[in-house]
Scaffold this active site. Structure first.
Site, PDB file in Angstrom:
ATOM      1  NE  ARG A 194      -3.226  -4.284  -6.918  1.00  0.00           N
ATOM      2  CZ  ARG A 194      -4.057  -3.614  -6.135  1.00  0.00           C
ATOM      3  NH1 ARG A 194      -3.686  -2.482  -5.581  1.00  0.00           N
ATOM      4  NH2 ARG A 194      -5.279  -4.060  -5.925  1.00  0.00           N
ATOM      5  CD  GLU A 233      -4.320   5.894  -9.388  1.00  0.00           C
ATOM      6  OE1 GLU A 233      -4.567   4.974 -10.188  1.00  0.00           O
ATOM      7  OE2 GLU A 233      -4.932   6.036  -8.318  1.00  0.00           O
ATOM      8  CG  HIS A 256      -2.645   3.086  -7.723  1.00  0.00           C
ATOM      9  ND1 HIS A 256      -2.649   3.926  -6.637  1.00  0.00           N
ATOM     10  CD2 HIS A 256      -3.879   2.548  -7.796  1.00  0.00           C
ATOM     11  CE1 HIS A 256      -3.837   3.878  -6.073  1.00  0.00           C
ATOM     12  NE2 HIS A 256      -4.603   3.057  -6.746  1.00  0.00           N
ATOM     13  CG  ASP A 279     -12.195   6.186  -7.012  1.00  0.00           C
ATOM     14  OD1 ASP A 279     -11.340   6.293  -7.921  1.00  0.00           O
ATOM     15  OD2 ASP A 279     -12.596   5.094  -6.588  1.00  0.00           O
ATOM     16  NE  ARG A 310      -3.830   0.329   0.611  1.00  0.00           N
ATOM     17  CZ  ARG A 310      -4.736   0.041  -0.332  1.00  0.00           C
ATOM     18  NH1 ARG A 310      -4.781   0.748  -1.442  1.00  0.00           N
ATOM     19  NH2 ARG A 310      -5.589  -0.953  -0.168  1.00  0.00           N
TER      20      ARG A 310
END
Ligand code: BG6
Length: 293
Positions: A81, A260, A159, A201, A58
């Site tokens: 990832r 991102e 990201h 978002d 994270r």
């Protein structure tokens, strides 16, 4: 320089002569640190980050591939990832020569399990480089190596979790008046630079190649430049979502912002033998250097 990081996971350290540095975990092919020449950390990594497969780390710069978020049948943000990447000892020449000697080339190829969930053979080459003045450059090259003649399509994002001193003092410039997707609905951004006072978002579509993130309190501006990646995702979970994430501190949303470089709205399609290239360059400069400050 290859060393052991958290939980014995291998990481590569990059250092530039003037003092900037970066670290890249082979797990996820993930940048987890980028420091300027004063040794200040510029990326956010959660204090609760779990450095253990299959959980993605994270923070830093996870690579979302071959799927962004839940736009498809794969796990959210795809599998790149949470796979172990290898060091690519003999990379093909990169078109734009890297002026720095502080770089590493990684490669990811699908394992048999991956081919079961995403039946496409690919080679994903990632170069992470620090420029002499401390800019962090990521170049991805993805090649379709299918031998069955089939094309494949993917969506993608770097990201990037930026470290900010106080999210309520942060402005993002370069996305005003653009169209964006939120919960798959399309809207148009109004007004001025973007500021933050609740969860966000959003996927901004066909953005300019340059986006600035101004951290008023730190007097620092991040400049993100991108190539081959038309979209830009902006994410901050804010308090409620933060509490719901096991690997993210309850208050940490105040000190991070994800911006991102991405290709989300229009998936990228590669025929066998074709290669796609997507680049993100980050620099961090004192705000007074920027126009309008
Ligand atoms: C963002 C998405 O890029 O990543 C969000 O837009 C998502 O919808 C966030 O919640 C974090 O995703 P994850 O899978 O790392 O928790």
């Amino acid at each position: 320089e290859l060393t052991k990081g958290v939980n014995g996971l291998e990481k590569v350290l990059l250092r530039e002569v003037r003092g900037s540095s970066a670290e890249v975990y082979l797990y996820g092919g993930q940048v987890t640190s980028w420091k300027n020449d004063h040794g200040e950390e510029l990326l956010f990594v959660s204090s609760k980050a779990i450095f253990k497969p299959p959980k993605a780390i994270r923070g830093g710069i996870p690579i979302c591939f071959p799927q962004f978020a839940n736009r498809g049948s794969l796990e959210p943000h795809g599998f790149a990832r949470n796979r172990f990447w290898s060091i690519d000892k003999d990379p093909p020449p990169f078109p734009a020569a890297t002026s720095s000697r502080a770089f590493v080339d990684l490669i990811l190829k699908p394992c048999e399990e991956d081919l079961k969930i995403w039946p496409h053979s690919f080679e994903f080459r990632l170069r992470v480089a620090l420029s002499p003045c401390g800019d962090l450059m990521l170049t991805s090259r993805i090649r379709n190596t299918n031998t069955d003649g089939k094309p494949f399509s993917f969506t993608f994002a770097y990201h990037t979790y930026f470290s900010v001193s106080d999210i309520s003092e942060v402005r993002v410039e370069g996305l005003e008046t653009l169209d964006y997707l939120e919960n798959k609905e399309r809207f148009t951004e109004q007004g001025d630079a973007i500021t933050f006072e609740s969860e966000v978002d959003k996927i901004y579509l066909s953005t300019p190649t340059k986006i600035a993130i101004l951290d008023h309190e730190k007097k620092r501006t991040f400049v993100l430049r991108k190539d081959g990646l038309p979209d830009a995702v902006v994410w901050n979970p804010w308090d409620k979502k933060a509490k719901a994430m096991a690997d993210f501190g309850d208050e940490e949303y105040k000190h991070m912002l994800c911006v991102e470089a991405a290709a989300v709205e229009k998936p990228i399609t590669l025929k066998p033998g074709e290669e796609w290239r997507g680049r993100q360059e980050l620099s961090a400069v004192p705000s007074s250097y920027c126009s309008g400050q």
